[in-house]
Design a protein around this motif. Structure first.
Motif, PDB file in Angstrom:
ATOM      1  N   GLY A  60     -22.647  27.659  -8.044  1.00  0.00           N
ATOM      2  CA  GLY A  60     -22.091  26.350  -8.317  1.00  0.00           C
ATOM      3  C   GLY A  60     -22.272  25.991  -9.712  1.00  0.00           C
ATOM      4  N   ILE A  61     -22.586  26.991 -10.710  1.00  0.00           N
ATOM      5  CA  ILE A  61     -22.588  26.878 -12.080  1.00  0.00           C
ATOM      6  C   ILE A  61     -21.326  26.368 -12.864  1.00  0.00           C
ATOM      7  CG2 ILE A  61     -23.352  28.273 -14.206  1.00  0.00           C
ATOM      8  CD1 ILE A  61     -25.093  30.039 -12.484  1.00  0.00           C
ATOM      9  N   LEU A  62     -21.545  25.503 -13.670  1.00  0.00           N
ATOM     10  CA  LEU A  62     -20.430  24.915 -14.525  1.00  0.00           C
ATOM     11  C   LEU A  62     -20.452  25.370 -16.130  1.00  0.00           C
ATOM     12  CD1 LEU A  62     -20.467  21.390 -12.919  1.00  0.00           C
ATOM     13  CD2 LEU A  62     -18.641  22.974 -12.604  1.00  0.00           C
ATOM     14  N   ALA A  63     -21.375  25.795 -16.429  1.00  0.00           N
ATOM     15  CA  ALA A  63     -21.735  26.410 -17.765  1.00  0.00           C
ATOM     16  C   ALA A  63     -20.540  27.263 -18.132  1.00  0.00           C
ATOM     17  CB  ALA A  63     -23.106  26.883 -17.941  1.00  0.00           C
ATOM     18  N   PRO A  64     -20.115  27.225 -19.307  1.00  0.00           N
ATOM     19  CA  PRO A  64     -19.023  28.139 -19.731  1.00  0.00           C
ATOM     20  C   PRO A  64     -19.617  29.744 -19.406  1.00  0.00           C
ATOM     21  CG  PRO A  64     -19.530  26.393 -21.450  1.00  0.00           C
ATOM     22  CD  PRO A  64     -20.394  26.254 -20.384  1.00  0.00           C
ATOM     23  N   GLY A  65     -18.607  30.277 -19.283  1.00  0.00           N
ATOM     24  CA  GLY A  65     -18.883  31.616 -18.913  1.00  0.00           C
ATOM     25  C   GLY A  65     -19.450  32.091 -17.603  1.00  0.00           C
ATOM     26  N   ALA A  66     -19.798  31.033 -16.554  1.00  0.00           N
ATOM     27  CA  ALA A  66     -20.018  31.415 -15.133  1.00  0.00           C
ATOM     28  C   ALA A  66     -19.018  32.046 -14.350  1.00  0.00           C
ATOM     29  CB  ALA A  66     -20.272  29.952 -14.461  1.00  0.00           C
ATOM     30  N   GLY A  67     -19.281  32.962 -13.594  1.00  0.00           N
ATOM     31  CA  GLY A  67     -18.385  34.014 -12.895  1.00  0.00           C
ATOM     32  C   GLY A  67     -18.176  33.319 -11.385  1.00  0.00           C
ATOM     33  N   ARG A  68     -16.898  34.037 -11.075  1.00  0.00           N
ATOM     34  CA  ARG A  68     -16.270  33.326  -9.625  1.00  0.00           C
ATOM     35  C   ARG A  68     -16.963  33.838  -8.486  1.00  0.00           C
ATOM     36  NH1 ARG A  68     -11.121  31.251 -11.267  1.00  0.00           N
ATOM     37  NH2 ARG A  68     -11.934  29.917 -12.932  1.00  0.00           N
ATOM     38  N   ILE A  69     -17.123  33.638  -7.371  1.00  0.00           N
ATOM     39  CA  ILE A  69     -17.557  34.011  -6.211  1.00  0.00           C
ATOM     40  C   ILE A  69     -16.753  35.199  -5.747  1.00  0.00           C
ATOM     41  CG2 ILE A  69     -18.011  33.828  -3.732  1.00  0.00           C
ATOM     42  CD1 ILE A  69     -18.736  30.813  -4.253  1.00  0.00           C
ATOM     43  N   LYS A  70     -17.150  36.355  -5.412  1.00  0.00           N
ATOM     44  CA  LYS A  70     -16.365  37.471  -5.172  1.00  0.00           C
ATOM     45  C   LYS A  70     -16.034  37.777  -3.736  1.00  0.00           C
ATOM     46  CE  LYS A  70     -16.490  39.965  -9.639  1.00  0.00           C
ATOM     47  NZ  LYS A  70     -16.962  41.316 -10.054  1.00  0.00           N
ATOM     48  N   PHE A  71     -17.356  37.894  -2.953  1.00  0.00           N
ATOM     49  CA  PHE A  71     -17.268  38.407  -1.719  1.00  0.00           C
ATOM     50  C   PHE A  71     -17.703  37.027  -0.724  1.00  0.00           C
ATOM     51  CE2 PHE A  71     -18.583  42.215  -4.221  1.00  0.00           C
ATOM     52  CZ  PHE A  71     -17.668  42.892  -3.929  1.00  0.00           C
ATOM     53  N   GLY A  72     -18.620  36.239  -1.089  1.00  0.00           N
ATOM     54  CA  GLY A  72     -19.066  35.148  -0.448  1.00  0.00           C
ATOM     55  C   GLY A  72     -19.802  35.501   0.987  1.00  0.00           C
ATOM     56  N   GLU A  73     -19.540  34.451   1.869  1.00  0.00           N
ATOM     57  CA  GLU A  73     -20.222  34.549   3.176  1.00  0.00           C
ATOM     58  C   GLU A  73     -19.299  35.016   4.151  1.00  0.00           C
ATOM     59  OE1 GLU A  73     -22.344  30.944   3.846  1.00  0.00           O
ATOM     60  OE2 GLU A  73     -23.838  31.539   2.590  1.00  0.00           O
ATOM     61  N   ASN A  74     -19.632  35.728   5.155  1.00  0.00           N
ATOM     62  CA  ASN A  74     -18.624  36.283   6.229  1.00  0.00           C
ATOM     63  C   ASN A  74     -17.351  36.578   5.720  1.00  0.00           C
ATOM     64  OD1 ASN A  74     -20.748  35.349   8.186  1.00  0.00           O
ATOM     65  ND2 ASN A  74     -19.981  33.077   7.701  1.00  0.00           N
ATOM     66  N   GLY A  75     -17.076  37.434   4.652  1.00  0.00           N
ATOM     67  CA  GLY A  75     -16.015  37.995   4.099  1.00  0.00           C
ATOM     68  C   GLY A  75     -14.977  36.632   3.660  1.00  0.00           C
ATOM     69  N   ARG A  76     -15.253  35.440   3.417  1.00  0.00           N
ATOM     70  CA  ARG A  76     -14.469  34.681   2.955  1.00  0.00           C
ATOM     71  C   ARG A  76     -14.201  34.350   1.455  1.00  0.00           C
ATOM     72  NH1 ARG A  76     -16.093  28.951   4.160  1.00  0.00           N
ATOM     73  NH2 ARG A  76     -13.803  28.345   3.792  1.00  0.00           N
ATOM     74  N   GLY A  77     -15.059  35.331   0.754  1.00  0.00           N
ATOM     75  CA  GLY A  77     -14.669  35.402  -0.729  1.00  0.00           C
ATOM     76  C   GLY A  77     -14.679  34.060  -1.574  1.00  0.00           C
ATOM     77  N   MET A  78     -13.912  33.554  -2.372  1.00  0.00           N
ATOM     78  CA  MET A  78     -14.134  32.590  -3.127  1.00  0.00           C
ATOM     79  C   MET A  78     -14.030  31.190  -2.246  1.00  0.00           C
ATOM     80  SD  MET A  78     -11.408  31.368  -6.078  1.00  0.00           S
ATOM     81  CE  MET A  78     -11.484  32.937  -7.111  1.00  0.00           C
ATOM     82  N   ALA A  79     -13.493  31.127  -1.072  1.00  0.00           N
ATOM     83  CA  ALA A  79     -13.504  30.071  -0.346  1.00  0.00           C
ATOM     84  C   ALA A  79     -14.819  29.826   0.476  1.00  0.00           C
ATOM     85  CB  ALA A  79     -12.224  30.208   0.780  1.00  0.00           C
ATOM     86  N   SER A  80     -15.630  30.816   0.264  1.00  0.00           N
ATOM     87  CA  SER A  80     -17.028  30.838   1.362  1.00  0.00           C
ATOM     88  C   SER A  80     -17.877  29.351   0.992  1.00  0.00           C
ATOM     89  CB  SER A  80     -17.702  32.063   0.959  1.00  0.00           C
ATOM     90  OG  SER A  80     -18.453  31.930  -0.308  1.00  0.00           O
ATOM     91  N   ARG A  81     -17.513  28.598  -0.064  1.00  0.00           N
ATOM     92  CA  ARG A  81     -18.426  27.467  -0.396  1.00  0.00           C
ATOM     93  C   ARG A  81     -17.384  26.225  -0.542  1.00  0.00           C
ATOM     94  NH1 ARG A  81     -23.874  28.201   0.774  1.00  0.00           N
ATOM     95  NH2 ARG A  81     -24.353  29.994  -0.008  1.00  0.00           N
ATOM     96  N   TRP A  82     -16.192  26.554   0.206  1.00  0.00           N
ATOM     97  CA  TRP A  82     -15.253  25.520   0.113  1.00  0.00           C
ATOM     98  C   TRP A  82     -15.084  24.698   1.499  1.00  0.00           C
ATOM     99  CZ3 TRP A  82     -13.020  22.498  -3.309  1.00  0.00           C
ATOM    100  CH2 TRP A  82     -11.902  21.553  -2.981  1.00  0.00           C
ATOM    101  N   TYR A  83     -15.840  23.604   1.546  1.00  0.00           N
ATOM    102  CA  TYR A  83     -15.788  22.995   3.018  1.00  0.00           C
ATOM    103  C   TYR A  83     -15.074  21.622   2.658  1.00  0.00           C
ATOM    104  CZ  TYR A  83     -19.243  26.421   4.035  1.00  0.00           C
ATOM    105  OH  TYR A  83     -19.984  27.536   4.317  1.00  0.00           O
ATOM    106  N   PRO A  84     -13.698  21.443   2.798  1.00  0.00           N
ATOM    107  CA  PRO A  84     -13.049  20.254   2.185  1.00  0.00           C
ATOM    108  C   PRO A  84     -13.449  19.067   3.110  1.00  0.00           C
ATOM    109  CG  PRO A  84     -11.529  21.827   3.414  1.00  0.00           C
ATOM    110  CD  PRO A  84     -12.733  22.677   3.094  1.00  0.00           C
ATOM    111  N   GLU A  85     -13.508  19.112   4.561  1.00  0.00           N
ATOM    112  CA  GLU A  85     -13.955  18.017   5.165  1.00  0.00           C
ATOM    113  C   GLU A  85     -15.328  17.343   4.818  1.00  0.00           C
ATOM    114  OE1 GLU A  85     -12.784  20.749   6.665  1.00  0.00           O
ATOM    115  OE2 GLU A  85     -10.881  20.238   6.996  1.00  0.00           O
TER     116      GLU A  85
END
Length: 299
Positions: A150-175
């Motif tokens: 959840g780091i917002l500072a410049p230079g922060a990297g993106r989630i690659k693998f995440g949980e359960n193979g969901r990759g970048m979307a693994s922390r995206w719970y829109p509802e």
């Protein structure tokens, strides 16, 4: 002064809380839409203890380094103070607070719910200049959810693998995120947000005995460098912070990295310290330092 305890003793506190056993955060309501490095969900039960120990309910609760603001939100939702002030210097985070607490909160919730998540769409949104404050807020929530930790500072990297193979979307719970934003909008009249310097706001309320202040600054005291990687605004005069905190007429509670230099800053000003157990975002057992004028409510 510090509270001296026998390390072999397990301390049960109000409702079975222990200083040595981390709080189970699954049992704490998650109010904030942010994933926030250094978030204080684990501290919420102790915040309740602290406020309950005061002679009367605060007329004003101030959180001068809000970030995700879980403590201030808990106080507002549970009506533990007559009014709540949230202060944040970071412009990205401020955009979210301003949008949630204004008329555009519903727009932000709907934008999150209807976003067609894909790596290409995420990159497209994050690459463009926001047209307005509410678009800036959406970008911030999206970046917060796709960056590691959840780091917002410049230079922060993106989630690659995440949980359960969901990759970048693994922390995206829109509802879930949208629901939290809508709930915050329902209590917007209890919260005042200020985009600015938390130290200045503390100084403004220093002589008000009705203002109770929770202080959770970037952990950069005593030579700590982690804050510079986690937060855009990590530079802070910690001595000045301690001086302003001890000048405040209302009660204060600080949370800091459990470092010798921080303990020294506190002891020189006659403040009590107590190390309490927590778990990091990687589930490692750690201890953080609570600092206040009187921590006897922990006994």
């Amino acid at each position: 002064m510090s509270i001296v305890r026998d390390p072999a003793t397990q301390y049960s506190l109000f409702g079975g809380l222990s200083l040595e056993k981390p709080i189970n955060i699954a049992k704490v309501p998650h109010r904030s839409p942010f994933r926030y490095p250094g978030g204080k969900t684990w501290l919420v039960p102790r915040i309740r203890q602290w406020l309950a120990s005061l002679p009367k309910s605060p007329s004003h609760f101030l959180e001068p380094f809000a970030g995700g603001g879980i403590v201030a939100l808990t106080v507002a939702f549970e009506k533990r103070a007559s009014r709540v002030t949230v202060v944040e210097l970071d412009d990205d985070i401020a955009a979210v607070w301003e949008t949630m607490l204004a008329k555009d909160g519903e727009w932000l919730a709907r934008r999150i719910e209807t976003f067609k998540f894909s790596e290409n769409m995420v990159q497209e949104v994050l690459d463009r200049e926001p047209m307005n404050r509410k678009e800036h807020a959406f970008q911030t929530i999206l970046r917060n959810r796709v960056n590691r930790g959840g780091i917002l500072a410049p230079g922060a990297g993106r989630i690659k693998f995440g949980e359960n193979g969901r990759g970048m979307a693994s922390r995206w719970y829109p509802e879930t995120i949208a629901k939290r934003i809508r709930n915050i909008a329902l209590i917007a009249d209890r919260i005042r947000f200020l985009h600015g310097d938390g130290l200045l706001e503390m100084a403004r309320h220093a002589e008000d005995p009705g203002t109770v202040t929770f202080i959770d600054p970037p952990y950069t005291a005593a030579g700590k460098k982690a804050g510079s990687r986690l937060y855009r605004h990590s530079e802070l005069d910690h001595r000045a912070l301690f001086n302003i905190a001890t000048s405040m007429q209302g009660d204060i509670l600080l949370t800091y990295d459990n470092a010798e230099g921080v303990q020294l800053l506190a002891s020189r000003r006659g403040l009590a310290t107590e190390a309490i157990a927590m778990k990091s975002t990687h589930h490692a057992r750690m201890a953080e330092l609570l600092i206040g004028r009187d921590l006897s409510w922990l006994q």
